[in-house]
Design a protein around this motif. Structure first.
Motif, mmCIF file in Angstrom:
data_model
loop_
_atom_site.group_PDB
_atom_site.id
_atom_site.type_symbol
_atom_site.label_atom_id
_atom_site.label_comp_id
_atom_site.label_asym_id
_atom_site.label_seq_id
_atom_site.Cartn_x
_atom_site.Cartn_y
_atom_site.Cartn_z
ATOM 1 N N GLY A 10 -8.579 3.076 16.407
ATOM 2 C CA GLY A 10 -8.033 4.331 16.904
ATOM 3 C C GLY A 10 -6.828 4.177 17.818
ATOM 4 O O GLY A 10 -6.469 5.119 18.526
ATOM 5 N N ILE A 11 -6.202 3.004 17.795
ATOM 6 C CA ILE A 11 -5.062 2.752 18.680
ATOM 7 C C ILE A 11 -3.848 2.379 17.838
ATOM 8 O O ILE A 11 -3.868 1.386 17.097
ATOM 9 C CB ILE A 11 -5.384 1.638 19.695
ATOM 10 N N GLU A 12 -2.788 3.175 17.938
ATOM 11 C CA GLU A 12 -1.570 2.945 17.170
ATOM 12 C C GLU A 12 -0.602 2.056 17.954
ATOM 13 O O GLU A 12 -0.390 2.260 19.153
ATOM 14 C CB GLU A 12 -0.881 4.273 16.847
ATOM 15 N N LEU A 13 -0.031 1.093 17.268
ATOM 16 C CA LEU A 13 0.936 0.195 17.881
ATOM 17 C C LEU A 13 2.238 0.228 17.097
ATOM 18 O O LEU A 13 2.250 0.497 15.891
ATOM 19 C CB LEU A 13 0.403 -1.249 17.891
ATOM 20 N N ILE A 57 -1.666 -4.765 13.901
ATOM 21 C CA ILE A 57 -1.443 -3.323 13.825
ATOM 22 C C ILE A 57 -2.580 -2.641 13.074
ATOM 23 O O ILE A 57 -3.127 -1.626 13.516
ATOM 24 C CB ILE A 57 -0.084 -3.044 13.140
ATOM 25 N N GLN A 58 -2.968 -3.226 11.940
ATOM 26 C CA GLN A 58 -4.024 -2.616 11.123
ATOM 27 C C GLN A 58 -5.361 -2.663 11.852
ATOM 28 O O GLN A 58 -6.135 -1.690 11.824
ATOM 29 C CB GLN A 58 -4.131 -3.357 9.786
ATOM 30 N N GLY A 59 -5.661 -3.793 12.498
ATOM 31 C CA GLY A 59 -6.930 -3.923 13.210
ATOM 32 C C GLY A 59 -7.054 -2.939 14.355
ATOM 33 O O GLY A 59 -8.086 -2.276 14.517
ATOM 34 N N TRP A 60 -6.013 -2.824 15.154
ATOM 35 C CA TRP A 60 -6.050 -1.880 16.278
ATOM 36 C C TRP A 60 -6.057 -0.434 15.788
ATOM 37 O O TRP A 60 -6.677 0.432 16.400
ATOM 38 C CB TRP A 60 -4.876 -2.132 17.222
ATOM 39 N N ARG A 61 -5.381 -0.175 14.662
ATOM 40 C CA ARG A 61 -5.411 1.183 14.106
ATOM 41 C C ARG A 61 -6.831 1.568 13.707
ATOM 42 O O ARG A 61 -7.254 2.713 13.887
ATOM 43 C CB ARG A 61 -4.472 1.284 12.904
ATOM 44 N N ILE A 82 -13.342 -5.573 19.078
ATOM 45 C CA ILE A 82 -11.921 -5.837 18.834
ATOM 46 C C ILE A 82 -11.751 -7.029 17.903
ATOM 47 O O ILE A 82 -11.009 -6.974 16.917
ATOM 48 C CB ILE A 82 -11.184 -6.075 20.169
ATOM 49 N N ILE A 83 -12.468 -8.117 18.192
ATOM 50 C CA ILE A 83 -12.347 -9.323 17.357
ATOM 51 C C ILE A 83 -12.817 -9.031 15.937
ATOM 52 O O ILE A 83 -12.168 -9.443 14.959
ATOM 53 C CB ILE A 83 -13.146 -10.480 17.983
ATOM 54 N N ALA A 84 -13.944 -8.321 15.791
ATOM 55 C CA ALA A 84 -14.454 -8.004 14.452
ATOM 56 C C ALA A 84 -13.441 -7.183 13.662
ATOM 57 O O ALA A 84 -13.220 -7.424 12.468
ATOM 58 C CB ALA A 84 -15.780 -7.250 14.571
ATOM 59 N N ALA A 85 -12.800 -6.210 14.313
ATOM 60 C CA ALA A 85 -11.803 -5.379 13.629
ATOM 61 C C ALA A 85 -10.588 -6.196 13.226
ATOM 62 O O ALA A 85 -10.031 -6.003 12.133
ATOM 63 C CB ALA A 85 -11.383 -4.227 14.550
ATOM 64 N N LEU A 86 -10.172 -7.127 14.083
ATOM 65 C CA LEU A 86 -8.998 -7.939 13.771
ATOM 66 C C LEU A 86 -9.288 -8.956 12.669
ATOM 67 O O LEU A 86 -8.426 -9.240 11.832
ATOM 68 C CB LEU A 86 -8.518 -8.651 15.040
ATOM 69 N N ILE A 87 -10.505 -9.487 12.638
ATOM 70 C CA ILE A 87 -10.873 -10.408 11.557
ATOM 71 C C ILE A 87 -10.869 -9.666 10.218
ATOM 72 O O ILE A 87 -10.329 -10.162 9.221
ATOM 73 C CB ILE A 87 -12.254 -11.035 11.827
ATOM 74 N N ALA A 88 -11.464 -8.472 10.191
ATOM 75 C CA ALA A 88 -11.489 -7.684 8.954
ATOM 76 C C ALA A 88 -10.072 -7.351 8.497
ATOM 77 O O ALA A 88 -9.749 -7.423 7.302
ATOM 78 C CB ALA A 88 -12.295 -6.396 9.168
ATOM 79 N N ALA A 89 -9.195 -7.019 9.445
ATOM 80 C CA ALA A 89 -7.809 -6.694 9.098
ATOM 81 C C ALA A 89 -7.071 -7.926 8.583
ATOM 82 O O ALA A 89 -6.271 -7.833 7.642
ATOM 83 C CB ALA A 89 -7.091 -6.122 10.314
ATOM 84 N N CYS A 128 -5.166 -8.143 5.124
ATOM 85 C CA CYS A 128 -3.700 -8.324 5.094
ATOM 86 C C CYS A 128 -3.287 -9.618 4.398
ATOM 87 O O CYS A 128 -2.290 -9.655 3.674
ATOM 88 C CB CYS A 128 -3.151 -8.317 6.517
ATOM 89 N N PHE A 129 -4.050 -10.678 4.643
ATOM 90 C CA PHE A 129 -3.671 -11.984 4.095
ATOM 91 C C PHE A 129 -4.396 -12.307 2.803
ATOM 92 O O PHE A 129 -4.167 -13.367 2.211
ATOM 93 C CB PHE A 129 -3.937 -13.085 5.120
ATOM 94 N N GLY A 130 -5.298 -11.429 2.359
ATOM 95 C CA GLY A 130 -5.989 -11.632 1.095
ATOM 96 C C GLY A 130 -6.817 -12.892 1.066
ATOM 97 O O GLY A 130 -6.783 -13.654 0.098
ATOM 98 N N MET A 131 -7.593 -13.121 2.133
ATOM 99 C CA MET A 131 -8.410 -14.328 2.194
ATOM 100 C C MET A 131 -9.739 -14.027 2.871
ATOM 101 O O MET A 131 -9.874 -13.039 3.596
ATOM 102 C CB MET A 131 -7.682 -15.439 2.942
#
Length: 222
Positions: free
Chosen positions: A106-109, A99-103, A191-198, A202-205
């Motif tokens: 610019g895309i809300e889920l 959710i955070q990565g896609w946000r 997309i992958i870069a945004a999800l990795i950063a999120a 989120c997981f603090g790692m």
């Protein structure tokens, strides 16, 4: 998906949590672990000169067509991540990074709600449950499935990016396809870069890219 299963076993034996992303070539239909009924013609599908593979997931749920999609896999445990609660609560805790990565793109889920046709629909993307993520117009973007072995968790899922309407209709019929519209400058690397950063947030790692060695490939393939 054999890699996903192997990563789960590795984590059970003390290896760190893992996050991976992958695409499919040739296209394939993955069946849920307990899904035994499906149309016979799925065994004979051909797309652009290649046979569409029919494979079985280690996780449950219904059939997913892997073509024009991005698959994610998270391997973790309740000890390393502090994730506890019901199955849906665990799903949603892991899905926070999606959710955070896609946000950030610019895309809300939001989470879906299973419809009455859920049980009888062989298509994972035909309905959405509380473990799935949908767009504001109700279109399902991400379908996920989960496997638990003791305290270890494998959750993986498919993100529909640019599926072929023609192939999707061949598999599931004309009523199943609903296109997803993204900004033109949004590619799979972003997309992958945004999800990795999120995920790191989120997981603090801090995530480290770890290629699979030749001996590990042998273990996976065996």
């Amino acid at each position: 998906m054999a890699i996903d299963s192997w990563l789960l076993k590795q984590h059970q034996s003390g290896h760190p949590p893992a996050l991976r992303f992958y695409t499919w070539s040739p296209p394939a239909i993955s069946l849920g672990y307990h899904q035994h009924k499906y149309p016979e013609h799925w065994q004979h599908l051909v797309w652009q000169g290649e046979k569409v593979d029919l494979v079985r997931r280690p996780t449950g749920g219904r059939a997913v067509l892997h073509q024009g999609d991005l698959t994610y896999a998270v391997v973790t445990s309740d000890v390393t991540s502090g994730i506890v609660g019901s199955r849906v609560q665990v799903y949603q805790k892991i899905c926070e990074f999606l959710i955070q990565g896609w946000r950030s793109l610019g895309i809300e889920l939001q989470y879906g709600t299973a419809g009455r046709g859920y049980i009888h629909n062989p298509n994972c993307f035909g309905t959405a449950t509380g473990a799935d993520l949908i767009l504001p117009d109700g279109t399902k973007l991400i379908g996920s499935a989960q496997l638990r072995r003791g305290g270890a968790i494998l959750q993986h899922g498919s993100m529909r990016l640019h599926p072929s309407a023609e192939l999707f209709t061949q598999v599931f019929g004309t009523e199943s396809f609903s296109p997803v519209h993204f900004p033109q400058n949004l590619d799979i690397e972003k997309i992958i870069a945004a999800l990795i950063a999120a995920a790191e947030d989120c997981f603090g790692m801090e995530l480290k890219v770890q290629p699979i060695s030749e001996s590990e490939w042998e273990a996976i393939l065996s």
